[in-house]
Design a protein around this motif. Structure first.
Motif, mmCIF file in Angstrom:
data_model
loop_
_atom_site.group_PDB
_atom_site.id
_atom_site.type_symbol
_atom_site.label_atom_id
_atom_site.label_comp_id
_atom_site.label_asym_id
_atom_site.label_seq_id
_atom_site.Cartn_x
_atom_site.Cartn_y
_atom_site.Cartn_z
ATOM 1 N N ASN A 309 -4.012 3.000 -1.098
ATOM 2 C CA ASN A 309 -2.840 2.382 -1.737
ATOM 3 C C ASN A 309 -1.694 3.349 -2.008
ATOM 4 O O ASN A 309 -0.670 2.961 -2.570
ATOM 5 C CB ASN A 309 -3.243 1.695 -3.050
ATOM 6 C CG ASN A 309 -3.796 2.665 -4.088
ATOM 7 O OD1 ASN A 309 -4.077 3.824 -3.778
ATOM 8 N ND2 ASN A 309 -3.964 2.200 -5.310
ATOM 9 N N ALA A 310 -1.839 4.613 -1.613
ATOM 10 C CA ALA A 310 -0.821 5.618 -1.930
ATOM 11 C C ALA A 310 0.530 5.302 -1.301
ATOM 12 O O ALA A 310 1.574 5.509 -1.927
ATOM 13 C CB ALA A 310 -1.295 7.003 -1.478
ATOM 14 N N ALA A 311 0.547 4.810 -0.071
ATOM 15 C CA ALA A 311 1.823 4.534 0.597
ATOM 16 C C ALA A 311 2.619 3.467 -0.143
ATOM 17 O O ALA A 311 3.850 3.565 -0.275
ATOM 18 C CB ALA A 311 1.568 4.103 2.045
ATOM 19 N N ALA A 312 1.934 2.447 -0.643
ATOM 20 C CA ALA A 312 2.623 1.377 -1.371
ATOM 21 C C ALA A 312 3.204 1.894 -2.680
ATOM 22 O O ALA A 312 4.333 1.544 -3.055
ATOM 23 C CB ALA A 312 1.656 0.223 -1.640
ATOM 24 N N VAL A 313 2.459 2.739 -3.388
ATOM 25 C CA VAL A 313 2.950 3.311 -4.640
ATOM 26 C C VAL A 313 4.118 4.258 -4.360
ATOM 27 O O VAL A 313 5.108 4.286 -5.100
ATOM 28 C CB VAL A 313 1.820 4.047 -5.380
ATOM 29 C CG1 VAL A 313 2.350 4.716 -6.646
ATOM 30 C CG2 VAL A 313 0.696 3.078 -5.737
ATOM 31 N N LEU A 314 4.018 5.022 -3.277
ATOM 32 C CA LEU A 314 5.091 5.930 -2.893
ATOM 33 C C LEU A 314 6.368 5.168 -2.587
ATOM 34 O O LEU A 314 7.471 5.594 -2.956
ATOM 35 C CB LEU A 314 4.668 6.757 -1.680
ATOM 36 C CG LEU A 314 5.694 7.753 -1.122
ATOM 37 C CD1 LEU A 314 6.074 8.788 -2.164
ATOM 38 C CD2 LEU A 314 5.136 8.431 0.132
ATOM 39 N N GLU A 315 6.246 4.026 -1.933
ATOM 40 C CA GLU A 315 7.420 3.217 -1.614
ATOM 41 C C GLU A 315 8.149 2.783 -2.881
ATOM 42 O O GLU A 315 9.379 2.814 -2.957
ATOM 43 C CB GLU A 315 7.001 1.989 -0.804
ATOM 44 C CG GLU A 315 8.169 1.124 -0.351
ATOM 45 C CD GLU A 315 7.723 -0.059 0.492
ATOM 46 O OE1 GLU A 315 8.575 -0.928 0.756
ATOM 47 O OE2 GLU A 315 6.543 -0.117 0.877
ATOM 48 N N VAL A 316 7.380 2.399 -3.896
ATOM 49 C CA VAL A 316 7.982 2.021 -5.187
ATOM 50 C C VAL A 316 8.691 3.215 -5.803
ATOM 51 O O VAL A 316 9.816 3.106 -6.301
ATOM 52 C CB VAL A 316 6.907 1.479 -6.154
ATOM 53 C CG1 VAL A 316 7.490 1.283 -7.551
ATOM 54 C CG2 VAL A 316 6.334 0.165 -5.639
ATOM 55 N N ASN A 317 8.041 4.380 -5.755
ATOM 56 C CA ASN A 317 8.617 5.557 -6.402
ATOM 57 C C ASN A 317 9.882 6.038 -5.701
ATOM 58 O O ASN A 317 10.739 6.678 -6.324
ATOM 59 C CB ASN A 317 7.595 6.696 -6.458
ATOM 60 C CG ASN A 317 7.868 7.651 -7.602
ATOM 61 O OD1 ASN A 317 8.223 7.230 -8.694
ATOM 62 N ND2 ASN A 317 7.703 8.940 -7.360
ATOM 63 N N LYS A 318 10.010 5.740 -4.419
ATOM 64 C CA LYS A 318 11.226 6.123 -3.699
ATOM 65 C C LYS A 318 12.333 5.092 -3.884
ATOM 66 O O LYS A 318 13.520 5.439 -3.913
ATOM 67 C CB LYS A 318 10.918 6.328 -2.214
ATOM 68 C CG LYS A 318 10.131 7.611 -1.951
ATOM 69 C CD LYS A 318 9.953 7.891 -0.467
ATOM 70 C CE LYS A 318 9.301 9.246 -0.235
ATOM 71 N NZ LYS A 318 9.126 9.556 1.204
ATOM 72 N N SER A 319 11.955 3.808 -4.017
ATOM 73 C CA SER A 319 12.976 2.779 -4.219
ATOM 74 C C SER A 319 13.462 2.751 -5.661
ATOM 75 O O SER A 319 14.623 2.414 -5.931
ATOM 76 C CB SER A 319 12.423 1.400 -3.826
ATOM 77 O OG SER A 319 11.303 1.052 -4.631
ATOM 78 N N ILE A 320 12.580 3.093 -6.605
ATOM 79 C CA ILE A 320 12.972 3.223 -8.020
ATOM 80 C C ILE A 320 12.561 4.628 -8.448
ATOM 81 O O ILE A 320 11.501 4.821 -9.032
ATOM 82 C CB ILE A 320 12.285 2.161 -8.898
ATOM 83 C CG1 ILE A 320 12.442 0.767 -8.290
ATOM 84 C CG2 ILE A 320 12.886 2.172 -10.307
ATOM 85 C CD1 ILE A 320 11.677 -0.313 -9.021
ATOM 86 N N PRO A 321 13.379 5.619 -8.130
ATOM 87 C CA PRO A 321 12.972 7.029 -8.285
ATOM 88 C C PRO A 321 12.451 7.353 -9.674
ATOM 89 O O PRO A 321 13.087 7.045 -10.685
ATOM 90 C CB PRO A 321 14.269 7.782 -7.980
ATOM 91 C CG PRO A 321 15.036 6.873 -7.082
ATOM 92 C CD PRO A 321 14.741 5.500 -7.594
#
Length: 327
Positions: A309-321
């Motif tokens: 699930n890391a890629a999905a969490v990373l996507e959130v962290n990049k879209s909402i830094p």
């Protein structure tokens, strides 16, 4: 007699006498949160949640934090004392260092200042007079990580504790140690000097020395993002010799999430710091307005991040830094 002058002097005296009262009144509207250094990725995320709640609810708040981890215990204690002296609407504080902190939590509560404990110290919040606790289940943070490590084949693990004075970190390590030993392996906690946090060369040298000292070590867990990222460099050097060493960490940041997604780290135990900052404003606000508070501990961790699930969490962290851990 110059009555104009006398009137002006009288008015000035009245205003001067009223000024401290006015200041005290203004200060009572403030919710103060005592956090850790915002340069640390974890605390950057806490502050982001704190800032978002401040904006969402339109309340007056103040974020207070030490500049770094040097002399962290006396610095944090003095910050707490100063916060109490202001008699604010509420204080959100971590019970990181129980010996100096717990008497201050009791003092604030006795003076009628609502205290919400964040991050550390959930087991004793009611005893201390706080209105609630928001944070992790510290033992499970380590235990669930240890279960992942065991699944990767770890038989001899190290838990690197970077703040020896914080019992919560010891609980994390104990969870990791128990998970590994229950599976037939062994593990222990080692201490990294807190003043070395943020100095990548010192951290990498220390981790490399630990790995060289015992060639059978095949697993490491770190208790913070900065140390985890630095430890990864040391682990990569060892892996280049053909030796298998598993690495996991507590808390998130883009570098950690990228490493987990790539399989360089096996896990990150997330305690969702954004929620700690956000709820640290919301709960005392609701308490002051409605005299309502949660009836028990609010656990926001562990939320386990693995390669799945890391890629999905990373996507959130990049879209909402910074929402899932700052860099």
């Amino acid at each position: 007699m110059n009555f104009s002058k006398l009137g002006a002097l009288t008015l000035a005296a009245i205003m001067a006498a009223a000024a401290p009262f006015a200041t005290a009144q203004a200060q009572e509207d403030v919710i103060i949160m005592l956090g850790g250094p915002s340069s640390d990725p974890f605390w950057g995320a806490v502050q982001q949640g704190f800032d978002q709640a401040t904006k969402d609810y339109g309340v007056k708040t103040q974020w207070t934090a030490p500049a770094d981890f040097n002399d962290i215990v006396p610095v944090y204690t003095k910050m707490f004392e100063a916060a109490i002296a202001r008699k604010p609407a509420a204080i959100a504080v971590g019970n990181f260092f129980p010996e100096p902190t717990e008497p201050l939590i009791k003092q604030a509560a006795a003076e009628g200042i609502p205290v919400i404990i964040i991050n550390s110290g959930g087991a004793k919040y009611q005893e201390l007079g706080a209105i609630g606790f928001i944070g992790e289940d510290s033992y499970q943070m380590g235990y669930q990580g240890g279960k992942v490590a065991v699944g990767k084949g770890v038989k001899n693990g190290l838990c690197i504790n970077q703040i020896a004075a914080n019992p919560v970190l010891e609980q994390r390590c104990q969870g990791y140690i128990d998970a590994v030993t229950e599976a037939g392996g062994k593990a222990k906690m080692v201490i990294l000097a807190s003043e070395d946090i943020g100095n990548s060369q010192k951290v990498q040298a220390a981790v490399s020395a630990m790995l060289m000292q015992d060639q059978s070590i095949d697993g490491i867990v770190t208790l913070g993002v900065a140390v985890g990222v630095d430890a990864l460099e040391s682990v990569k050097q060892v892996r280049a010799t053909g030796r298998a060493v598993d690495l996991g960490t507590m808390d998130l940041g883009n570098a950690v999430l990228e490493a987990v997604a790539a399989g360089e780290m096996s896990f990150a135990s997330d305690q969702q710091p954004f929620l700690q900052g956000y709820y640290g404003v919301m709960i005392p606000l609701m308490y002051n307005k409605y005299k309502m508070a949660p009836s028990g501990v609010i656990s926001v961790g562990p939320y386990m991040v693995t390669q799945e699930n890391a890629a999905a969490v990373l996507e959130v962290n990049k879209s909402i830094p910074g929402s899932r851990g700052a860099n």
